[in-house]
Motif scaffolding. Structure first.
Motif, PDB file in Angstrom:
ATOM      1  N   UNK A 231      48.591  36.816  37.414  1.00 32.86           N
ATOM      2  CA  UNK A 231      49.242  36.002  38.429  1.00 32.86           C
ATOM      3  C   UNK A 231      48.904  34.531  38.187  1.00 32.86           C
ATOM      4  N   UNK A 232      49.276  33.677  39.087  1.00 33.80           N
ATOM      5  CA  UNK A 232      49.034  32.239  38.911  1.00 33.80           C
ATOM      6  C   UNK A 232      48.098  31.724  39.991  1.00 33.80           C
ATOM      7  N   UNK A 233      46.993  32.447  40.190  1.00 35.20           N
ATOM      8  CA  UNK A 233      46.108  32.042  41.282  1.00 35.20           C
ATOM      9  C   UNK A 233      44.635  32.082  40.883  1.00 35.20           C
ATOM     10  N   UNK A 234      44.345  31.864  39.601  1.00 38.14           N
ATOM     11  CA  UNK A 234      42.959  31.773  39.181  1.00 38.14           C
ATOM     12  C   UNK A 234      42.282  33.083  38.881  1.00 38.14           C
ATOM     13  N   UNK A 235      42.987  33.996  38.238  1.00 39.87           N
ATOM     14  CA  UNK A 235      42.408  35.268  37.815  1.00 39.87           C
ATOM     15  C   UNK A 235      42.532  35.345  36.297  1.00 39.87           C
ATOM     16  N   UNK A 236      41.391  35.290  35.619  1.00 41.81           N
ATOM     17  CA  UNK A 236      41.384  35.331  34.167  1.00 41.81           C
ATOM     18  C   UNK A 236      40.569  36.539  33.725  1.00 41.81           C
ATOM     19  N   UNK A 237      41.126  37.360  32.851  1.00 42.49           N
ATOM     20  CA  UNK A 237      40.384  38.474  32.269  1.00 42.49           C
ATOM     21  C   UNK A 237      40.037  38.105  30.834  1.00 42.49           C
ATOM     22  N   UNK A 238      38.890  38.626  30.364  1.00 39.35           N
ATOM     23  CA  UNK A 238      38.441  38.298  29.013  1.00 39.35           C
ATOM     24  C   UNK A 238      37.386  39.306  28.568  1.00 39.35           C
ATOM     25  N   UNK A 239      37.056  39.249  27.301  1.00 41.69           N
ATOM     26  CA  UNK A 239      36.004  40.095  26.741  1.00 41.69           C
ATOM     27  C   UNK A 239      34.923  39.191  26.169  1.00 41.69           C
ATOM     28  N   UNK A 240      33.665  39.647  26.334  1.00 37.41           N
ATOM     29  CA  UNK A 240      32.523  38.896  25.832  1.00 37.41           C
ATOM     30  C   UNK A 240      31.373  39.855  25.561  1.00 37.41           C
ATOM     31  N   UNK A 241      30.559  39.510  24.596  1.00 34.01           N
ATOM     32  CA  UNK A 241      29.348  40.287  24.315  1.00 34.01           C
ATOM     33  C   UNK A 241      28.226  39.915  25.276  1.00 34.01           C
TER      34      UNK A 241
ATOM     35  N   UNK B 233      36.467  40.027  34.661  1.00 32.06           N
ATOM     36  CA  UNK B 233      37.471  39.277  35.411  1.00 32.06           C
ATOM     37  C   UNK B 233      36.764  38.076  36.010  1.00 32.06           C
ATOM     38  N   UNK B 234      37.300  36.893  35.765  1.00 34.73           N
ATOM     39  CA  UNK B 234      36.806  35.671  36.403  1.00 34.73           C
ATOM     40  C   UNK B 234      37.748  35.372  37.558  1.00 34.73           C
ATOM     41  N   UNK B 235      37.198  35.334  38.746  1.00 37.67           N
ATOM     42  CA  UNK B 235      37.956  35.043  39.964  1.00 37.67           C
ATOM     43  C   UNK B 235      37.621  33.610  40.341  1.00 37.67           C
ATOM     44  N   UNK B 236      38.553  32.721  40.106  1.00 34.52           N
ATOM     45  CA  UNK B 236      38.307  31.293  40.293  1.00 34.52           C
ATOM     46  C   UNK B 236      38.727  30.857  41.690  1.00 34.52           C
ATOM     47  N   UNK B 237      37.872  30.114  42.328  1.00 31.17           N
ATOM     48  CA  UNK B 237      38.125  29.637  43.692  1.00 31.17           C
ATOM     49  C   UNK B 237      38.826  28.281  43.644  1.00 31.17           C
ATOM     50  N   UNK B 238      39.758  28.081  44.561  1.00 32.54           N
ATOM     51  CA  UNK B 238      40.374  26.777  44.736  1.00 32.54           C
ATOM     52  C   UNK B 238      41.422  26.414  43.704  1.00 32.54           C
ATOM     53  N   UNK B 239      42.078  27.392  43.110  1.00 29.54           N
ATOM     54  CA  UNK B 239      43.091  27.113  42.101  1.00 29.54           C
ATOM     55  C   UNK B 239      44.448  26.923  42.790  1.00 29.54           C
ATOM     56  N   UNK B 240      45.096  25.828  42.477  1.00 33.77           N
ATOM     57  CA  UNK B 240      46.445  25.529  42.968  1.00 33.77           C
ATOM     58  C   UNK B 240      47.329  25.361  41.735  1.00 33.77           C
ATOM     59  N   UNK B 241      48.072  26.397  41.352  1.00 33.91           N
ATOM     60  CA  UNK B 241      48.843  26.360  40.113  1.00 33.91           C
ATOM     61  C   UNK B 241      49.836  25.207  40.009  1.00 33.91           C
TER      62      UNK B 241
END
Length: 181
Positions: free
Chosen positions: A39-49, A5-13
């Motif tokens: 949600x629309x507040x800078x939360x992105x989930x992803x998969x990576x090696x 989970x990437x929790x991004x700071x300062x996102x204003x949708x």
């Protein structure tokens, strides 16, 4: 593959470069898989090696800055860290609401936890604790008076600057659910 989970700071949708589709586009362009927003507040989930979280944070932040002009911070947590945090049930018997606003403030990987927590930052905040494994402060805040800002949030900002980001407990639960779907 790791779930993150990437929790991004300062996102204003409401800003054109901070919409979920543009944020997801940056992550997809970096080659990550199963990219989704929560949600629309800078939360992105992803998969990576990739297993080096600080390197991931830097790589993503550079891409957000150069691609979308987003200068905020990127904080990443692995699915297992968030799952263990939820399973620890740090807010037993409490329900998220105006008088009991359950918060989780995540520190950037590499930020040092305080030697001790502030004893009682203000009458509006009850510090539940600091989870070392997830690198997160847990607090219950009384937000019933919209004209008052808890001093705890000011202390966090003064101590850690842009190396933190706060999410409600409900958002943390939604992020974990999305990682598990």
């Amino acid at each position: 593959m790791y779930g993150y989970a990437a929790l991004l700071r300062g996102i204003a949708p409401s800003l054109p470069n901070m919409t979920n589709d543009k944020l997801r586009g940056v992550f997809e362009a970096l080659g990550f898989e199963n990219v989704a927003s929560v949600l629309a507040s800078g939360n992105i989930v992803f998969r990576s090696a990739e297993a080096d979280v600080p390197a991931l944070e830097r790589r993503i932040q550079r891409a957000l800055s150069s691609g979308l002009g987003i200068a905020g911070g990127t904080i990443i947590r692995e699915h297992s860290e968030l799952r263990a945090l939820l399973d620890s049930d740090p807010f037993p018997g409490l329900t998220h609401g105006r008088g009991t606003y359950l918060t989780a403030t995540f520190l950037k990987d590499g930020a040092r936890a305080p030697a001790r927590l502030p004893a009682s930052p203000d009458p509006l905040t009850r510090i539940v604790g600091y989870d070392t494994a997830a690198r997160v402060f847990l607090a219950v805040i009384d937000n019933s008076d919209p004209g008052k800002t808890p001093d705890f949030m000011s202390w966090l900002d003064k101590t850690y600057g842009k190396d933190i980001t706060t999410r409600t407990w409900l958002t943390v639960q939604r992020i974990v659910k999305k990682l598990e779907s």
